[in-house]
Design a protein around this motif. Structure first.
Motif, PDB file in Angstrom:
ATOM      1  N   THR A  10       0.811  -1.225   0.000  1.00  0.00           N
ATOM      2  CA  THR A  10       0.000   0.000   0.000  1.00  0.00           C
ATOM      3  C   THR A  10       0.845   1.276   0.000  1.00  0.00           C
ATOM      4  O   THR A  10       0.292   2.380  -0.033  1.00  0.00           O
ATOM      5  CB  THR A  10      -0.924   0.013   1.235  1.00  0.00           C
ATOM      6  OG1 THR A  10      -0.116  -0.312   2.379  1.00  0.00           O
ATOM      7  CG2 THR A  10      -2.045  -0.992   1.090  1.00  0.00           C
ATOM      8  N   SER A  12       4.168   3.804  -1.407  1.00  0.00           N
ATOM      9  CA  SER A  12       4.538   4.408  -2.683  1.00  0.00           C
ATOM     10  C   SER A  12       5.222   3.389  -3.606  1.00  0.00           C
ATOM     11  O   SER A  12       4.845   3.228  -4.773  1.00  0.00           O
ATOM     12  CB  SER A  12       5.458   5.598  -2.370  1.00  0.00           C
ATOM     13  OG  SER A  12       6.077   6.061  -3.505  1.00  0.00           O
ATOM     14  N   ILE A  13       6.204   2.667  -3.083  1.00  0.00           N
ATOM     15  CA  ILE A  13       6.895   1.651  -3.899  1.00  0.00           C
ATOM     16  C   ILE A  13       5.946   0.489  -4.202  1.00  0.00           C
ATOM     17  O   ILE A  13       5.921  -0.035  -5.322  1.00  0.00           O
ATOM     18  CB  ILE A  13       8.143   1.121  -3.157  1.00  0.00           C
ATOM     19  CG1 ILE A  13       9.188   2.238  -3.040  1.00  0.00           C
ATOM     20  CG2 ILE A  13       8.730  -0.097  -3.844  1.00  0.00           C
ATOM     21  CD1 ILE A  13       9.874   2.622  -4.325  1.00  0.00           C
ATOM     22  N   HIS A  36       0.107  -2.405   6.563  1.00  0.00           N
ATOM     23  CA  HIS A  36       0.120  -2.288   8.017  1.00  0.00           C
ATOM     24  C   HIS A  36      -1.306  -1.978   8.469  1.00  0.00           C
ATOM     25  O   HIS A  36      -1.976  -2.830   9.039  1.00  0.00           O
ATOM     26  CB  HIS A  36       1.112  -1.201   8.424  1.00  0.00           C
ATOM     27  CG  HIS A  36       1.521  -1.261   9.846  1.00  0.00           C
ATOM     28  ND1 HIS A  36       1.912  -2.412  10.455  1.00  0.00           N
ATOM     29  CD2 HIS A  36       1.616  -0.287  10.790  1.00  0.00           C
ATOM     30  CE1 HIS A  36       2.211  -2.159  11.717  1.00  0.00           C
ATOM     31  NE2 HIS A  36       2.031  -0.877  11.944  1.00  0.00           N
ATOM     32  N   ARG A  37      -1.778  -0.761   8.134  1.00  0.00           N
ATOM     33  CA  ARG A  37      -3.099  -0.353   8.623  1.00  0.00           C
ATOM     34  C   ARG A  37      -4.060   0.118   7.538  1.00  0.00           C
ATOM     35  O   ARG A  37      -5.223   0.345   7.813  1.00  0.00           O
ATOM     36  CB  ARG A  37      -2.939   0.765   9.646  1.00  0.00           C
ATOM     37  CG  ARG A  37      -2.038   0.381  10.793  1.00  0.00           C
ATOM     38  CD  ARG A  37      -2.478   0.975  12.110  1.00  0.00           C
ATOM     39  NE  ARG A  37      -1.636   0.470  13.176  1.00  0.00           N
ATOM     40  CZ  ARG A  37      -1.873  -0.642  13.853  1.00  0.00           C
ATOM     41  NH1 ARG A  37      -2.941  -1.371  13.594  1.00  0.00           N
ATOM     42  NH2 ARG A  37      -1.047  -1.046  14.805  1.00  0.00           N
ATOM     43  N   GLN A  38      -3.572   0.315   6.342  1.00  0.00           N
ATOM     44  CA  GLN A  38      -4.450   0.865   5.288  1.00  0.00           C
ATOM     45  C   GLN A  38      -5.328  -0.246   4.692  1.00  0.00           C
ATOM     46  O   GLN A  38      -5.070  -0.738   3.582  1.00  0.00           O
ATOM     47  CB  GLN A  38      -3.631   1.510   4.188  1.00  0.00           C
ATOM     48  CG  GLN A  38      -2.931   2.784   4.614  1.00  0.00           C
ATOM     49  CD  GLN A  38      -2.637   3.658   3.406  1.00  0.00           C
ATOM     50  OE1 GLN A  38      -3.532   4.239   2.812  1.00  0.00           O
ATOM     51  NE2 GLN A  38      -1.381   3.741   3.038  1.00  0.00           N
ATOM     52  N   GLU A 126      16.642   0.361   4.863  1.00  0.00           N
ATOM     53  CA  GLU A 126      16.934   0.308   6.297  1.00  0.00           C
ATOM     54  C   GLU A 126      17.303  -1.115   6.727  1.00  0.00           C
ATOM     55  O   GLU A 126      18.136  -1.301   7.620  1.00  0.00           O
ATOM     56  CB  GLU A 126      15.737   0.812   7.109  1.00  0.00           C
ATOM     57  CG  GLU A 126      15.364   2.286   6.867  1.00  0.00           C
ATOM     58  CD  GLU A 126      14.310   2.483   5.767  1.00  0.00           C
ATOM     59  OE1 GLU A 126      14.107   1.553   4.952  1.00  0.00           O
ATOM     60  OE2 GLU A 126      13.688   3.566   5.725  1.00  0.00           O
ATOM     61  N   GLY A 208       6.900   8.087   0.084  1.00  0.00           N
ATOM     62  CA  GLY A 208       6.323   8.037   1.416  1.00  0.00           C
ATOM     63  C   GLY A 208       6.899   9.140   2.296  1.00  0.00           C
ATOM     64  O   GLY A 208       7.941   9.728   1.978  1.00  0.00           O
TER      65      GLY A 208
END
Ligand code: NDP
Length: 407
Positions: A10, A12-13, A36-38, A126, A208
């Motif tokens: 969900t 940008s990438i 995650h939450r969308q 990351e 994002g």
């Protein structure tokens, strides 16, 4: 037919990945999608791409998603939680994993995909910054294929020899380009007034919010320097950063004979994503053709490290090695989150990262547990600094102690 799991679908990438997949139903199918939450966005994606499995953060989001999919007559299996992310990243039915979760949350599932020998399309820088050698060892030991999606690393990958895309004989430097973000020319004395929306308004890329702030501080470029070190086995003093405000030259490789190879294109993440999906072939990404006459002038300049202290901190962390990059990343994640929440100033971010690094003793990053513990501890320190106001009055923070010119 490539079967793909998209971690962070969900975002940008994730959305750009699905756009490329959508253009090639004969080549690509979706095995699993995670968010995650969308829930609404994920439900719409599941309805279009019909994945076998999907993952959300918790039981509540899973119940909501199940309801939406049942109403649409979609039979996707809905899971939740961190273990489920690892499960879909390692499913035998998928051969390719797009790692596009933002931040440290992506480390475990991305590493799991590498350990399962997948083709890993790495956007989640990351994860590699934190785990460095552990991650690269997993790729080698388990026969995974690691393809960089960050546009700069994808460019370098394209400019290195096909049969050995690593720093080595004949390569003298890798050159990461950077747009310089929205505040490249702004008076440094006014940087403390910047709002989250201003920091997220990148001049060339739509991304994002976390990476947008990282671009504005140039911590993003710092993380990319560390990422380049691991991806291409390039020593820190052979990695150069060059500001290129037009974002047309995505990065370069300089060779011993004086040649410099560069990869150019319009700033659109669908190009590196399509390259990763199709490699070693190439497919239509939906990206408009580059018109260099229209672009006109391409300019380059050396970054000003007093304006961008986060870049210097990242070089320092890379040179320090061990857990330092994980500490840098964790402190930055906390600081950026708090900046986005309005709790600290833009100019506080570098100070918090510098202080957390100063307070974290050197230690080798010899296991995943050590790295995760360093991440946890650095988050605690950063949170305490924010709560204690240590990062606050930083209208003219300047270069943190220990920062120096890279290269
Ligand atoms: P976004 O914030 O747009 O998307 C992040 C994705 O990760 C969303 O799907 C989000 O779900 C999910 N997510 C967030 N937190 C968690 C968590 N704790 N557990 C599981 N999933 C989570 O990020 P971007 O797409 O911009 O960036 C993704 C990664 O790609 C980052 O590492 C970034 O540095 C890198 N990257 C991005 C580029 C870009 O152009 N955007 C360019 C190069 C690299 P939900 O939507 O439900 O919150």
């Amino acid at each position: 037919m490539r079967r793909i799991t998209v971690l962070g679908a969900t975002g940008s990438i994730g959305e750009s990945t699905l756009d490329v997949v959508r253009r090639h139903p004969d080549r690509y199918a979706i095995h699993a999608l995670t968010a995650h939450r969308q829930v609404d966005k994920l439900a719409a994606q599941c309805i279009e791409f019909r994945p076998a499995r999907t993952v959300v953060a918790d039981a509540g989001a899973a119940a909501e998603l199940r309801g939406k999919l049942a109403a649409a007559g979609i039979a996707t299996d809905v899971l939740h939680g961190e273990a489920a992310l690892e499960a879909v990243a390692t499913d035998a039915e998928a051969d390719t994993v797009m790692a596009a979760i933002v931040g440290a949350a992506g480390l475990r599932p991305t590493l799991a995909a590498a350990r399962a020998g997948k083709r890993v399309l790495l956007a989640n820088k990351e994860a590699l910054v934190m785990s460095g050698a552990i991650f690269m060892d997993a790729v080698r030991e388990h026969g995974a294929t690691l393809l960089p999606i960050d546009s700069e690393h994808n460019a370098i990958f394209q400019c290195l020899p096909n049969d050995d895309p690593r720093y080595g004989a004949g390569v003298s430097r890798v050159v990461l380009t950077a747009s310089g973000g929205p505040f490249r020319t702004r008076d440094p004395a006014t940087l403390h007034d910047i709002t989250p929306d201003q920091a997220c308004a990148h001049p060339n890329w739509v991304m994002g919010r976390k990476i947008s702030v990282d671009s504005a501080t140039m911590m993003n470029k710092g993380l990319e320097v560390i990422e380049a070190h691991w991806l291409f086995a390039a020593p820190a003093d052979r990695i150069e950063v060059l500001i290129h405000p037009q974002s047309i030259v995505h990065s370069m490789v300089a060779y011993a004979d004086g040649s410099v190879l560069a990869q150019l294109g319009n700033p659109d993440m669908r190009t590196p994503i399509a390259y990763g999906l199709a490699w070693p072939e190439r497919v239509d990404a939906g990206v408009s053709a580059l018109d260099l006459a229209l672009a006109g002038t391409l300019t380059f300049e050396t970054p000003d490290l007093t304006r961008f202290p986060c870049l210097a901190l990242a070089f320092d962390a890379l040179r320090a090695g061990g857990i330092a990059p994980a500490v840098l990343n964790a402190a930055n994640e906390v600081a950026v989150e708090r900046f986005l929440q309005g709790a600290i100033r833009f100019t506080d971010i570098a100070g918090i990262v510098a202080r957390v690094l100063e307070r974290s003793p050197a230690q080798p990053a010899d296991s995943l547990d050590t790295v995760l513990e360093a991440d946890r501890h650095a988050r605690q320190l950063a949170t305490a600094l924010v709560s204690g106001g240590a990062g606050r009055p930083a209208a003219s923070q300047g270069l943190p102690q220990g920062a120096h010119i890279p290269g």
